[in-house]
Design an enzyme around this catalytic site. Sequence first.
Site, short mmCIF file in Angstrom:
data_model
loop_
_atom_site.label_atom_id
_atom_site.label_comp_id
_atom_site.label_asym_id
_atom_site.label_seq_id
_atom_site.Cartn_x
_atom_site.Cartn_y
_atom_site.Cartn_z
N ASP A 84 0.86 -1.19 0.00
CA ASP A 84 0.00 0.00 0.00
C ASP A 84 0.89 1.23 0.00
O ASP A 84 2.07 1.17 0.35
CB ASP A 84 -0.92 0.02 1.23
CG ASP A 84 -2.04 1.06 1.07
OD1 ASP A 84 -3.05 0.75 0.41
OD2 ASP A 84 -1.90 2.19 1.56
N SER A 85 0.27 2.35 -0.36
CA SER A 85 1.03 3.61 -0.40
C SER A 85 1.31 4.13 1.01
O SER A 85 2.16 5.00 1.19
CB SER A 85 0.23 4.66 -1.17
OG SER A 85 -0.96 4.94 -0.47
N TYR A 120 -0.24 8.82 -2.87
CA TYR A 120 -0.12 8.54 -4.29
C TYR A 120 -1.24 9.22 -5.09
O TYR A 120 -1.15 9.36 -6.29
CB TYR A 120 -0.26 7.03 -4.56
CG TYR A 120 0.95 6.18 -4.26
CD1 TYR A 120 2.01 6.66 -3.50
CD2 TYR A 120 1.01 4.87 -4.74
CE1 TYR A 120 3.11 5.84 -3.23
CE2 TYR A 120 2.10 4.06 -4.48
CZ TYR A 120 3.15 4.54 -3.73
OH TYR A 120 4.22 3.73 -3.46
N GLY A 121 -2.32 9.56 -4.35
CA GLY A 121 -3.57 9.98 -4.97
C GLY A 121 -3.55 11.01 -6.08
O GLY A 121 -4.42 11.02 -6.94
N CYS A 157 -3.74 -0.88 -2.32
CA CYS A 157 -4.01 0.52 -2.64
C CYS A 157 -4.88 0.62 -3.90
O CYS A 157 -4.47 0.15 -4.97
CB CYS A 157 -2.67 1.21 -2.86
SG CYS A 157 -2.81 2.92 -3.35
N ASN A 158 -6.05 1.20 -3.76
CA ASN A 158 -6.96 1.35 -4.91
C ASN A 158 -6.29 2.17 -6.02
O ASN A 158 -6.40 1.86 -7.19
CB ASN A 158 -8.23 2.08 -4.50
CG ASN A 158 -9.15 1.22 -3.65
OD1 ASN A 158 -10.18 0.77 -4.10
ND2 ASN A 158 -8.79 0.99 -2.40
N THR A 159 -5.61 3.24 -5.60
CA THR A 159 -4.97 4.12 -6.58
C THR A 159 -3.93 3.34 -7.39
O THR A 159 -3.89 3.44 -8.62
CB THR A 159 -4.29 5.30 -5.83
OG1 THR A 159 -5.24 5.87 -4.94
CG2 THR A 159 -3.78 6.34 -6.80
N CYS A 190 -10.70 3.39 -1.15
CA CYS A 190 -9.35 3.77 -0.73
C CYS A 190 -9.10 3.06 0.58
O CYS A 190 -9.94 3.16 1.49
CB CYS A 190 -9.28 5.29 -0.54
SG CYS A 190 -7.71 5.86 0.15
N THR A 191 -8.03 2.32 0.67
CA THR A 191 -7.79 1.53 1.89
C THR A 191 -7.76 2.41 3.14
O THR A 191 -8.20 1.98 4.20
CB THR A 191 -6.43 0.79 1.82
OG1 THR A 191 -5.48 1.65 1.23
CG2 THR A 191 -6.56 -0.49 1.07
N HIS A 192 -7.24 3.61 3.00
CA HIS A 192 -7.18 4.51 4.16
C HIS A 192 -8.57 4.73 4.77
O HIS A 192 -8.71 4.94 5.97
CB HIS A 192 -6.62 5.88 3.75
CG HIS A 192 -5.14 5.89 3.55
ND1 HIS A 192 -4.52 5.18 2.56
CD2 HIS A 192 -4.16 6.54 4.22
CE1 HIS A 192 -3.21 5.41 2.63
NE2 HIS A 192 -2.98 6.23 3.63
#
Length: 223
Positions: free
Chosen positions: A7-8, A39-40, A70-72, A182-184
Site C-alpha cells: 500500500d502507499s 499517491y492519490g 491501494c486502490n490508486t 481507498c484503503t485509508h
Amino acid sequence: MKIGVFDSGLGGHFTLDKCKPLMPEHEFIGFFDQTNAPYGDKSQAEILQLTESGVNELFAEDCDLVLIACNTACTQALRRLQEKYPDRKILGCLIPAAEMAVDSEAISIGLIGTSRTIESKKYERETFKINPRAKIHGLATPKLVPFIEAGNSDDLECEIYLKEKIQMLINEHQIKTLILGCTHYSVLKARVTKLFPTLEVIDSAEAQALKLVGYLMRHPELK
Ligand code: DGL
C-alpha cells in the site's frame, strides 16, 4: 504460504489486520510506502514505478503472492504489472470491492476515492462486467488521506467534509451502497455507518481480505 501486502501508506495496515485473523495458516507481511504517500494525485508513471518497486520488494522477501491493497495503485499499475510479470501472482482490490457492491443488489452505487481512482473509471468498468445495470457514481475526496495520514480522522473538520460528500451522492444519485474506494478510508467505516445507517458500506480492504479466502480455496495448487 507467504503473502505480501502493498500500500502507499497507512491503509495497508487495515488490509493486513483484516487478512491475518481470516487466514491464520498463512504468513502476511506488509510494505507500506509511507515515504512517498500520498499517491492519490501523482502521475501514472510515478505510481507505476513506485508500485513496481514496492511489489518487487515483497517478492524479494519470498512472497508467493502479493496483494496490491491501494486502490490508486490498482487503477494505475495492477494490469501493467500483471502483464509484465505473468509468472507472479499479483492481486488487486477493485474486483473484490466491485463484486461485494454488486452483491448488495444496489443499482446506484456511490464511490469515494482519490482523484486518480475516480478519474480512472476502473470501478465503472469492473462493475459493468459483473452487472451492466449497476451504475457507479464516483466522487473524489482528496482531503481524506491527508487527514488520516496526519492522525486527524476524528476531527470535526474531517467529519463535516465526509458527511457533505456522501450526502451529495445521496441527494444527486439516491445511492444505497457506498464503496470506500481507498484503503485509508477503512478507518472511517464505523463513522460512515453511524452517520448514514441505511447505507450499505463496502470497505475495499475488507472486501479484498474476504475475497482472498475464496480465491485461495479455489486455487489449492498455490499452497
Ligand atoms: N491507500 C490509497 C488507496 O487505496 C490512497 C492513499 C494515497 O493517496 O496514497 O487509494
